[in-house]
Design an enzyme around this catalytic site. Structure first.
Site, mmCIF file in Angstrom:
data_model
loop_
_atom_site.group_PDB
_atom_site.id
_atom_site.type_symbol
_atom_site.label_atom_id
_atom_site.label_comp_id
_atom_site.label_asym_id
_atom_site.label_seq_id
_atom_site.Cartn_x
_atom_site.Cartn_y
_atom_site.Cartn_z
ATOM 1 N N ASP A 1 -1.434 6.710 6.511
ATOM 2 C CA ASP A 1 -2.582 5.942 6.032
ATOM 3 C C ASP A 1 -2.945 4.936 7.116
ATOM 4 O OD1 ASP A 1 -4.309 4.142 4.905
ATOM 5 O OD2 ASP A 1 -3.032 3.598 3.210
ATOM 6 N N TRP B 1 0.823 -1.222 0.000
ATOM 7 C CA TRP B 1 0.000 0.000 0.000
ATOM 8 C C TRP B 1 0.841 1.249 0.000
ATOM 9 C CZ3 TRP B 1 -4.420 -0.330 -2.042
ATOM 10 C CH2 TRP B 1 -5.170 -1.486 -1.930
ATOM 11 N N LYS C 1 -12.932 -1.065 7.149
ATOM 12 C CA LYS C 1 -12.388 -2.204 7.902
ATOM 13 C C LYS C 1 -12.869 -2.165 9.357
ATOM 14 C CE LYS C 1 -8.479 -2.082 4.784
ATOM 15 N NZ LYS C 1 -8.659 -3.290 3.992
HETATM 16 N N1 PMP Z 1 -4.372 1.548 2.346
HETATM 17 C C1 PMP Z 1 -4.398 0.427 3.071
HETATM 18 C C2 PMP Z 1 -3.445 0.277 4.214
HETATM 19 C C3 PMP Z 1 -5.318 -0.584 2.756
HETATM 20 O O1 PMP Z 1 -5.344 -1.700 3.482
HETATM 21 C C4 PMP Z 1 -6.213 -0.402 1.681
HETATM 22 C C5 PMP Z 1 -7.258 -1.438 1.307
HETATM 23 N N2 PMP Z 1 -7.046 -2.710 1.682
HETATM 24 C C6 PMP Z 1 -6.126 0.778 0.938
HETATM 25 C C7 PMP Z 1 -5.210 1.734 1.308
HETATM 26 C C8 PMP Z 1 -7.034 1.018 -0.233
HETATM 27 O O2 PMP Z 1 -8.318 1.256 0.241
HETATM 28 P P1 PMP Z 1 -9.551 1.507 -0.715
HETATM 29 O O3 PMP Z 1 -9.893 0.198 -1.313
HETATM 30 O O4 PMP Z 1 -10.585 2.036 0.235
HETATM 31 O O5 PMP Z 1 -9.174 2.510 -1.725
#
Ligand code: PMP
Length: 356
Positions: free
Chosen positions: A173, A103, A197
């Site tokens: 994040d 990520w 989550k």
């Molecule tokens: N950052 C992290 C740490 C994540 O775990 C996720 C999704 N698993 C995201 C960003 C992306 O999130 P989204 O699908 O809401 O765009």
């Protein structure tokens, strides 16, 4: 409501039974309005009160100082990968991204459309173990617009929660650890999270931004990505995701009623301890994260023998434990254990790990 099945999915994720029951009631009729929560206007006084109470619950739970604004924005965390750069780069020549895995790399990739990226090496490889994070070795250019970090990397199950004092603005994040880790928000310039989550359902992100960073926005930024506009309009810039904001408020209330962040963090530790103990005791299974950086929320493991993983997934499914497949990029198994995960489900999974 049937809780024989337990969902270990990484997100959208398990919601507490009480929250789902409340949603069912409010879908019929919300707070004596005569209409469903699904029909509630974003301009209604009831929605204004949902937003204000969500803000004040979150501020209370994390003791967020008054010089931080809390806003809710449509879209998940990925939209924030763009929004962070568009709102915070200002006149700086580059932004720094701590590379800790999937990520953090994706957030840098999206931001690279707007600004030069300098990567800071976050993962340290060694022979026996991988994925140790050593903050004292981070080399951050003091001229950077900001340093972006991902304290819980959901895919590989790597975490670092204690941030040392930095002399540049730090953006975090918190998508997969918000409301689950005891985090000192005042160490950060901005934190954001997709809420699907541990804080609600898909389609919404929450951003906590320090006052002095609100006005740095680039002029071409779309209105729906502007932090300053969301602050000014108290998160109602357009027809915003009313239902998602409402569920987030329910989740905040649930966490507050169930003991607050410290208790949530304690429970996460206990769940993870049980599972890692079972994994470490089974010679057929491996987890490659160094001990101090093992995520207490997303526990990822694999086996050199694919059949072992297949058998374990099949046995888990028979016991009603689902959503355990590893991320599509890494395979294996990943147990995502957010706040609504009961210890009883973790015990069942640990017993299956013992037996495989
Ligand atoms: N950052 C992290 C740490 C994540 O775990 C996720 C999704 N698993 C995201 C960003 C992306 O999130 P989204 O699908 O809401 O765009």
């Amino acid at each position: 409501m049937d809780r024989c099945t337990h969902y270990f999915g990484a997100g959208p994720a398990a919601l507490p039974v009480e929250v789902k029951q409340q949603i069912q009631k409010d879908i019929n009729q919300y707070a004596d309005t005569g209409i469903s929560i699904l029909e509630l206007s974003h301009r209604s006084e009831q929605f204004a009160s949902i937003i204000t109470s969500a803000q004040s619950l979150l501020r209370g739970l994390y003791a967020i100082p008054n010089n931080y604004q809390i806003i809710f924005m449509a879209g998940g965390a990925t939209i924030q990968f763009d929004a962070v750069a568009l709102n915070l780069v200002g006149d700086a020549k580059h932004a720094s991204y701590l590379d800790t895995g999937f990520w953090s790399r994706k957030s840098a990739d999206l931001a690279s459309k707007y600004v030069d990226i300098k990567f800071v090496q976050g993962l340290k490889d060694s022979h026996e173990k991988i994925s140790c994070i050593e903050p004292e070795e981070w080399d951050v250019d003091p001229e950077t617009a900001y340093l972006h970090v991902t304290p819980n990397e959901t895919v590989y199950g790597v975490e670092f929660i204690d941030l040392k004092k930095m002399n540049v603005p730090v953006v975090a994040d918190l998508t997969s650890c918000i409301l689950m880790q005891d985090i000192d928000i005042s160490k950060y310039a901005v934190v954001y999270a997709g809420v699907q989550k541990s804080l609600g359902i898909a389609g919404l992100s929450v951003v906590i931004v320090r006052d002095d960073l609100v006005g740095r926005v680039s002029k071409k930024t779309p209105d729906l990505l502007r932090y300053d506009l969301h602050v000014k309009e108290n998160s109602v810039v357009n027809t915003c995701p009313v239902f998602a904001c409402y569920v987030t408020r329910l989740m905040l209330d649930w966490v507050a009623r169930n003991g607050g962040i410290k208790i949530m963090a304690e429970q996460a530790k206990m769940r993870a301890k049980l599972l890692y103990q079972a994994i470490d005791a089974n010679p057929k299974l491996v987890n490659n994260v160094c001990e101090k950086n093992r995520s207490v929320i997303n526990v990822a493991f694999n086996s050199p023998d694919a059949q072992v993983i297949e058998n374990l997934l099949a046995a888990a499914k028979r016991q009603g434990l689902i959503g355990l497949q590893g991320h599509r990029h890494v395979g294996g198994i990943r147990a995502s254990m957010y706040n609504a995960t009961p210890m009883s489900a973790v015990k069942k999974l640990a017993a299956l790990i013992d037996a495989v």
